[in-house]
Design a protein around this motif. Structure first.
Motif, PDB file in Angstrom:
ATOM      1  N   ALA A  46      10.169  11.929   3.491  1.00 57.97           N
ATOM      2  CA  ALA A  46       9.306  11.777   4.664  1.00 57.97           C
ATOM      3  C   ALA A  46       9.325  10.342   5.163  1.00 57.97           C
ATOM      4  CB  ALA A  46       7.873  12.185   4.313  1.00 57.97           C
ATOM      5  N   GLY A  47       8.926  10.152   6.419  1.00 61.92           N
ATOM      6  CA  GLY A  47       8.775   8.826   6.984  1.00 61.92           C
ATOM      7  C   GLY A  47       7.314   8.436   7.032  1.00 61.92           C
ATOM      8  N   ASN A  48       7.010   7.228   7.566  1.00 54.26           N
ATOM      9  CA  ASN A  48       5.609   6.805   7.651  1.00 54.26           C
ATOM     10  C   ASN A  48       4.972   7.373   8.922  1.00 54.26           C
ATOM     11  OD1 ASN A  48       7.011   5.133   9.429  1.00 54.26           O
ATOM     12  ND2 ASN A  48       5.597   3.429   9.131  1.00 54.26           N
ATOM     13  N   ARG A  49       5.036   8.661   8.991  1.00 56.43           N
ATOM     14  CA  ARG A  49       4.459   9.448  10.076  1.00 56.43           C
ATOM     15  C   ARG A  49       4.358  10.883   9.573  1.00 56.43           C
ATOM     16  NH1 ARG A  49       8.686  12.402  12.386  1.00 56.43           N
ATOM     17  NH2 ARG A  49      10.743  11.715  11.716  1.00 56.43           N
ATOM     18  N   LYS A  50       3.690  11.713  10.317  1.00 53.08           N
ATOM     19  CA  LYS A  50       3.646  13.127   9.974  1.00 53.08           C
ATOM     20  C   LYS A  50       5.051  13.697  10.120  1.00 53.08           C
ATOM     21  CE  LYS A  50       1.330  17.475  11.068  1.00 53.08           C
ATOM     22  NZ  LYS A  50       0.325  18.138  11.933  1.00 53.08           N
TER      23      LYS A  50
ATOM     24  N   VAL B 209       4.013  12.885   4.417  1.00 56.35           N
ATOM     25  CA  VAL B 209       4.015  11.529   4.940  1.00 56.35           C
ATOM     26  C   VAL B 209       4.275  10.572   3.792  1.00 56.35           C
ATOM     27  CG1 VAL B 209       1.520  11.201   4.665  1.00 56.35           C
ATOM     28  CG2 VAL B 209       2.755   9.886   6.393  1.00 56.35           C
ATOM     29  N   GLN B 210       4.944   9.449   4.102  1.00 45.58           N
ATOM     30  CA  GLN B 210       5.242   8.435   3.106  1.00 45.58           C
ATOM     31  C   GLN B 210       5.041   7.059   3.723  1.00 45.58           C
ATOM     32  OE1 GLN B 210       8.871   7.035   0.133  1.00 45.58           O
ATOM     33  NE2 GLN B 210       9.416   8.085   2.008  1.00 45.58           N
ATOM     34  N   GLY B 211       4.509   6.129   2.943  1.00 44.09           N
ATOM     35  CA  GLY B 211       4.471   4.742   3.371  1.00 44.09           C
ATOM     36  C   GLY B 211       3.111   4.265   3.818  1.00 44.09           C
ATOM     37  N   GLN B 212       3.072   3.055   4.308  1.00 44.43           N
ATOM     38  CA  GLN B 212       1.841   2.431   4.777  1.00 44.43           C
ATOM     39  C   GLN B 212       1.619   2.805   6.230  1.00 44.43           C
ATOM     40  OE1 GLN B 212      -0.573   0.711   3.044  1.00 44.43           O
ATOM     41  NE2 GLN B 212      -1.659   0.990   4.961  1.00 44.43           N
ATOM     42  N   VAL B 213       0.766   3.773   6.462  1.00 43.43           N
ATOM     43  CA  VAL B 213       0.505   4.247   7.816  1.00 43.43           C
ATOM     44  C   VAL B 213      -0.419   3.250   8.520  1.00 43.43           C
ATOM     45  CG1 VAL B 213      -0.362   6.154   9.203  1.00 43.43           C
ATOM     46  CG2 VAL B 213       0.706   6.604   6.985  1.00 43.43           C
ATOM     47  N   PRO B 214      -0.088   2.813   9.731  1.00 39.19           N
ATOM     48  CA  PRO B 214      -0.962   1.874  10.445  1.00 39.19           C
ATOM     49  C   PRO B 214      -2.376   2.418  10.580  1.00 39.19           C
ATOM     50  CG  PRO B 214       1.144   2.088  11.562  1.00 39.19           C
ATOM     51  CD  PRO B 214       1.118   3.138  10.493  1.00 39.19           C
ATOM     52  N   GLU B 215      -3.348   1.522  10.412  1.00 37.98           N
ATOM     53  CA  GLU B 215      -4.748   1.944  10.387  1.00 37.98           C
ATOM     54  C   GLU B 215      -5.151   2.712  11.635  1.00 37.98           C
ATOM     55  OE1 GLU B 215      -9.201  -0.081  10.106  1.00 37.98           O
ATOM     56  OE2 GLU B 215      -7.409  -1.294   9.719  1.00 37.98           O
TER      57      GLU B 215
ATOM     58  N   GLY C 112      11.397   0.408  14.106  1.00 36.65           N
ATOM     59  CA  GLY C 112      10.696   1.317  13.206  1.00 36.65           C
ATOM     60  C   GLY C 112       9.203   1.291  13.460  1.00 36.65           C
ATOM     61  N   GLY C 113       8.830   1.098  14.746  1.00 36.73           N
ATOM     62  CA  GLY C 113       7.438   0.916  15.115  1.00 36.73           C
ATOM     63  C   GLY C 113       6.538   2.058  14.732  1.00 36.73           C
ATOM     64  N   LEU C 114       5.296   1.990  15.218  1.00 38.27           N
ATOM     65  CA  LEU C 114       4.255   2.898  14.796  1.00 38.27           C
ATOM     66  C   LEU C 114       4.558   4.324  15.224  1.00 38.27           C
ATOM     67  CD1 LEU C 114       1.223   0.663  15.751  1.00 38.27           C
ATOM     68  CD2 LEU C 114       2.591   0.651  13.658  1.00 38.27           C
ATOM     69  N   GLN C 115       4.188   5.246  14.344  1.00 34.50           N
ATOM     70  CA  GLN C 115       4.403   6.656  14.592  1.00 34.50           C
ATOM     71  C   GLN C 115       3.078   7.393  14.428  1.00 34.50           C
ATOM     72  OE1 GLN C 115       7.360   7.785  15.504  1.00 34.50           O
ATOM     73  NE2 GLN C 115       8.653   6.035  15.026  1.00 34.50           N
ATOM     74  N   THR C 116       3.080   8.642  14.800  1.00 34.63           N
ATOM     75  CA  THR C 116       1.885   9.455  14.599  1.00 34.63           C
ATOM     76  C   THR C 116       1.780   9.846  13.148  1.00 34.63           C
ATOM     77  OG1 THR C 116       2.051  10.328  16.826  1.00 34.63           O
ATOM     78  CG2 THR C 116       0.691  11.552  15.290  1.00 34.63           C
ATOM     79  N   ALA C 117       0.652   9.580  12.540  1.00 36.72           N
ATOM     80  CA  ALA C 117       0.511   9.805  11.101  1.00 36.72           C
ATOM     81  C   ALA C 117      -0.139  11.119  10.778  1.00 36.72           C
ATOM     82  CB  ALA C 117      -0.322   8.675  10.492  1.00 36.72           C
ATOM     83  N   ALA C 118       0.073  11.569   9.539  1.00 36.58           N
ATOM     84  CA  ALA C 118      -0.578  12.797   9.059  1.00 36.58           C
ATOM     85  C   ALA C 118      -1.968  12.459   8.587  1.00 36.58           C
ATOM     86  CB  ALA C 118       0.230  13.399   7.925  1.00 36.58           C
TER      87      ALA C 118
END
Length: 301
Positions: free
Chosen positions: A15-19, A30-36, A295-301
């Motif tokens: 997975a990436g740092n997004r849903k 989801v994996q990684g440090q998801v932006p707050e 690799g900017g911000l993505q929509t997170a789970a």
């Protein structure tokens, strides 16, 4: 359970740092440090299993913390603020989720009469995972490598995951999703109305009638389920929608304020800064800057 967690972590590591969709209906990871800011959202009803790292979820004044081998159940759509953290060793946060379908839950309940359990006080809760629940998740995620088996086996594994949840402390939460006569289910009808009409003036009497309750009983039940008053719930939805418009629509804060239902741009800016920690323009600029990075911000789970 250790070996099951090891396999699940390996499966979810793609997975990436997004849903990240898995190809399995209603299952994401989801994996990684998801932006707050991406974790401030209106969350769908779901079962969320933490595999690595930790997460906190705040709804209203209630905050729950969960670590590896714990799972989170949310039975209604709730505006929440989350934060995720890597493990003590620095390994990235990993989680998988199953969005809850009331029809699937209802079919399972009709096939499996269960003893009555105490009514839930909140529409969300956290508990320790069991080996049987982990085993069902392992078999579900293995289907990512066997897509031809998904139509036949995913529904069975989904029912098993839900069955295992029904055997634990979240049984009442899950049961009430598919039981129209419960207070939680009737509160959910009011929540759906607020979500469709969040920019309109809110009258508790109207919502109480939708939930078939007296205004006082409705207000009490609504806050017990969501940890928010109806007005607070509406404000959270307005602010979340406003942030989306600011980032994606290129609109001025004053225009956005009126679009989401505020009558005063000053009040909007004040409440926005209180909720998100920065005034609308500054917050939107910060998010937009992050989106421009590789690799900017993505929509997170």
């Amino acid at each position: 359970m250790h070996q099951q967690l090891v396999e699940l972590r390996a499966l979810a590591a793609r997975a990436g740092n997004r849903k990240t969709e898995t190809g399995i209906p209603r299952v994401a990871m989801v994996q990684g440090q998801v932006p707050e800011h991406e974790l401030a959202a209106c969350y769908d009803p779901m079962v969320n299993l933490i595999l690595q790292g930790s997460k906190s979820m705040t709804v209203g004044s209630q905050t729950l913390h969960y670590d590896p081998a714990t799972y989170f159940v949310m039975s209604v759509e709730l505006p929440a603020v989350g934060a995720v953290h890597p493990s003590a060793s620095g390994a990235p946060y990993l989680a998988v989720s199953l969005t809850l379908d009331p029809t699937v839950v209802g079919t399972l309940l009709s096939d499996l009469p269960l003893p009555a359990s105490p009514a839930p006080l909140l529409g969300f809760s956290v508990a320790a995972v069991t080996p049987d629940l982990l085993d069902a998740w392992v078999r579900m995620l293995r289907l990512m490598d066997r897509p031809g088996e998904i139509p036949a086996l995913a529904p069975a594994y989904e029912r098993e995951i839900l069955y295992r949840v029904l055997q634990g402390p979240h049984a009442a939460l899950l049961r009430d999703i598919a039981t129209p006569s419960t207070a939680l289910a009737r509160i959910n009808l009011a929540i759906q109305w607020i979500r469709r009409h969040f920019a309109e003036p809110l009258r508790v009497e109207t919502l109480a009638a939708i939930a078939a309750m007296s205004p006082s009983a409705f207000h009490r039940h609504f806050k017990s389920v969501t940890a928010l008053s109806p007005l607070q719930y509406q404000k959270r939805l307005r602010l979340l929608q406003a942030r989306l418009l600011l980032v994606s629509g290129g609109l001025k804060a004053s225009d956005v304020a009126f679009d989401v239902g505020y009558e005063s741009a000053t009040q909007f800016s004040r409440e926005y800064a209180r909720f998100f920690g920065a005034p609308p323009a500054k917050d939107a600029a910060r998010i937009f800057t992050g989106l421009q990075r590789p690799g900017g911000l993505q929509t997170a789970a």
